[in-house]
Design a protein around this motif. Sequence first.
Motif, PDB file in Angstrom:
ATOM      1  N   LYS A  95      86.338  43.184  18.170  1.00 52.28           N
ATOM      2  CA  LYS A  95      85.916  42.438  19.355  1.00 52.28           C
ATOM      3  C   LYS A  95      86.830  42.664  20.556  1.00 52.28           C
ATOM      4  N   CYS A  96      88.093  42.920  20.309  1.00 49.66           N
ATOM      5  CA  CYS A  96      89.074  43.112  21.388  1.00 49.66           C
ATOM      6  C   CYS A  96      89.640  44.519  21.285  1.00 49.66           C
ATOM      7  N   GLN A  97      89.020  45.434  21.996  1.00 47.82           N
ATOM      8  CA  GLN A  97      89.437  46.835  21.917  1.00 47.82           C
ATOM      9  C   GLN A  97      90.799  47.068  22.561  1.00 47.82           C
ATOM     10  N   LYS A  98      91.139  46.245  23.561  1.00 47.33           N
ATOM     11  CA  LYS A  98      92.411  46.437  24.264  1.00 47.33           C
ATOM     12  C   LYS A  98      93.543  45.818  23.452  1.00 47.33           C
ATOM     13  N   ILE A 103      96.932  41.347  21.139  1.00 53.59           N
ATOM     14  CA  ILE A 103      98.258  40.757  20.914  1.00 53.59           C
ATOM     15  C   ILE A 103      98.323  39.371  21.549  1.00 53.59           C
ATOM     16  N   THR A 104      97.746  39.228  22.732  1.00 51.32           N
ATOM     17  CA  THR A 104      97.723  37.919  23.406  1.00 51.32           C
ATOM     18  C   THR A 104      96.980  36.895  22.555  1.00 51.32           C
TER      19      THR A 104
END
Length: 140
Positions: A95-98, A103-104
């Motif tokens: 879901k979070c490619q970045k 990490i956030t």
Amino acid sequence: MMFGKNRISFNIIMDIVMLITMVLVSISGFILKVVIPSRHAVRFQDATPWCAHLLGLGRHDWGNIHLWAGIVLVSLVTIHVLLHINMVSAFFKKKCQKYILRITLYVLLLILLLITIIPWLYCKLPILGYPLLDGRQSAP
């Protein structure tokens, strides 16, 4: 690490115990809010108490049940998430490619966990024999 049938059995047992504690927290919360409201709610908020005791337990007894069932539930949810950390990581990676965003989110989840757990490390509960706020010693 558990594999195969042992892990599946453990997960099923843990899910059943989590469901039971969720029901217990919900029912005791309803009893504390609606069935046996606080004196403050009765005096100033026009709450109508249905009874002073339910099943032989008073408001403080139901409060203790609610508290300890909540502690058990938070502990079990933490263990449950840790046992499924690979699934959680895969979900966040998909879901979070970045990397920075992922990490956030991990840091935010860790902060949420710490906010939930740290107060219990510093809390001295009167029912365990610790001193009360006015200096008296509570009975263990």
